[in-house]
Design an enzyme around this catalytic site. Structure first.
Site, PDB file in Angstrom:
ATOM      1  CG  HIS A  80    -107.000  56.862 -69.078  1.00 55.75           C
ATOM      2  ND1 HIS A  80    -108.224  57.104 -69.666  1.00 55.75           N
ATOM      3  CD2 HIS A  80    -107.232  56.839 -67.745  1.00 55.75           C
ATOM      4  CE1 HIS A  80    -109.148  57.240 -68.728  1.00 55.75           C
ATOM      5  NE2 HIS A  80    -108.572  57.067 -67.551  1.00 55.75           N
TER       6      HIS A  80
ATOM      7  CD  GLU B  38    -112.727  62.074 -64.112  1.00 56.75           C
ATOM      8  OE1 GLU B  38    -112.236  63.176 -64.351  1.00 56.75           O
ATOM      9  OE2 GLU B  38    -112.404  61.378 -63.118  1.00 56.75           O
TER      10      GLU B  38
ATOM     11  CG  ASP C 236    -104.874  61.563 -62.429  1.00 54.95           C
ATOM     12  OD1 ASP C 236    -105.410  60.577 -62.969  1.00 54.95           O
ATOM     13  OD2 ASP C 236    -105.530  62.486 -61.881  1.00 54.95           O
ATOM     14  CB  ILE C 237    -105.376  66.959 -63.190  1.00 56.98           C
ATOM     15  CG1 ILE C 237    -105.254  68.457 -63.004  1.00 56.98           C
ATOM     16  CG2 ILE C 237    -106.789  66.504 -62.995  1.00 56.98           C
ATOM     17  CD1 ILE C 237    -106.000  69.259 -64.050  1.00 56.98           C
TER      18      ILE C 237
ATOM     19  CG  HIS D 213    -105.361  55.346 -63.539  1.00 52.56           C
ATOM     20  ND1 HIS D 213    -105.585  56.613 -63.014  1.00 52.56           N
ATOM     21  CD2 HIS D 213    -106.474  55.040 -64.253  1.00 52.56           C
ATOM     22  CE1 HIS D 213    -106.783  57.035 -63.384  1.00 52.56           C
ATOM     23  NE2 HIS D 213    -107.346  56.104 -64.133  1.00 52.56           N
TER      24      HIS D 213
HETATM   25  P1  AMP Z   1    -110.921  57.346 -65.280  1.00 50.60           P
HETATM   26  O1  AMP Z   1    -111.482  57.744 -66.633  1.00 50.60           O
HETATM   27  O2  AMP Z   1    -111.982  56.864 -64.342  1.00 50.60           O
HETATM   28  O3  AMP Z   1    -109.760  56.397 -65.393  1.00 50.60           O
HETATM   29  O4  AMP Z   1    -110.347  58.691 -64.617  1.00 50.60           O
HETATM   30  C1  AMP Z   1    -109.773  59.709 -65.392  1.00 50.60           C
HETATM   31  C2  AMP Z   1    -108.544  60.264 -64.699  1.00 50.60           C
HETATM   32  O5  AMP Z   1    -108.078  61.341 -65.501  1.00 50.60           O
HETATM   33  C3  AMP Z   1    -108.786  60.815 -63.290  1.00 50.60           C
HETATM   34  O6  AMP Z   1    -107.855  60.235 -62.388  1.00 50.60           O
HETATM   35  C4  AMP Z   1    -108.580  62.323 -63.446  1.00 50.60           C
HETATM   36  O7  AMP Z   1    -108.002  62.923 -62.316  1.00 50.60           O
HETATM   37  C5  AMP Z   1    -107.666  62.389 -64.660  1.00 50.60           C
HETATM   38  N1  AMP Z   1    -107.782  63.630 -65.428  1.00 50.60           N
HETATM   39  C6  AMP Z   1    -108.909  64.189 -65.911  1.00 50.60           C
HETATM   40  N2  AMP Z   1    -108.615  65.326 -66.588  1.00 50.60           N
HETATM   41  C7  AMP Z   1    -107.271  65.471 -66.538  1.00 50.60           C
HETATM   42  C8  AMP Z   1    -106.350  66.443 -67.040  1.00 50.60           C
HETATM   43  N3  AMP Z   1    -106.755  67.511 -67.752  1.00 50.60           N
HETATM   44  N4  AMP Z   1    -105.025  66.273 -66.780  1.00 50.60           N
HETATM   45  C9  AMP Z   1    -104.590  65.216 -66.061  1.00 50.60           C
HETATM   46  N5  AMP Z   1    -105.410  64.256 -65.569  1.00 50.60           N
HETATM   47  C10 AMP Z   1    -106.733  64.390 -65.792  1.00 50.60           C
END
Ligand code: AMP
Length: 134
Positions: free
Chosen positions: A94, A89, A29-30, A96
């Site tokens: 996905h 988001e 995760d970024i 976590h």
């Molecule tokens: P959620 O959709 O609420 O589960 O959150 C999306 C997750 O994706 C967040 O924890 C972000 O930090 C992560 N994220 C978003 N863009 C990227 C990326 N380009 N590379 C890695 N992680 C990402």
């Protein structure tokens, strides 16, 4: 249009890869809650809600996530690997996987961990090595 996570799995957008097979991809995760915070995705299904997945993809995703969690725990010292599905988001299913020292660590309101690119590269390489040895 492809989601950002599909573009990551295709290598069009860089990521710190920690595991991959024909159907699934895992990367750091970024904006991590903890060092080693990993996201696990299906590569060929972009539905944004995990409970919309067909049964085969759903079961395969969790089986892959289990292997990644085993590798993650071997590579990153922690009490447990916590699991969370949000999807608020990024509209691409996905899971976590978050290394935990206590239950308080799995709180998305927490401040995020500061990790250098070098450290992320090192962590990803060690998780990948553990995964490949499973
Ligand atoms: P959620 O959709 O609420 O589960 O959150 C999306 C997750 O994706 C967040 O924890 C972000 O930090 C992560 N994220 C978003 N863009 C990227 C990326 N380009 N590379 C890695 N992680 C990402």
């Amino acid at each position: 249009m492809a989601t950002i996570f599909t573009r990551i799995a295709n290598g069009e957008i860089p990521s710190y890869k920690v595991a991959e097979d024909a159907d699934f991809y895992a990367f750091l995760d970024i904006n991590p809650l903890a060092k080693g915070h990993t996201l696990v995705i299906p590569k060929h299904v972009e539905d944004d809600y995990i409970f919309h997945l067909d049964e085969q993809t759903y079961a395969g995703l969790w089986a892959f996530a289990r292997k990644v969690a085993v590798a993650l725990k071997a590579a990153v010292p922690c009490q447990r690997v916590g699991v969370c599905v949000l999807g608020m988001e990024v509209p691409h299913t996905h899971i976590h996987l978050v290394p935990l020292q206590s239950e308080k660590d799995l709180n998305f309101a927490n401040p995020r961990a500061v990790v250098t690119p070098e450290e992320n590269a090192r962590i990803a390489a060690s998780i990948l090595k553990e995964y490949e040895n499973l």
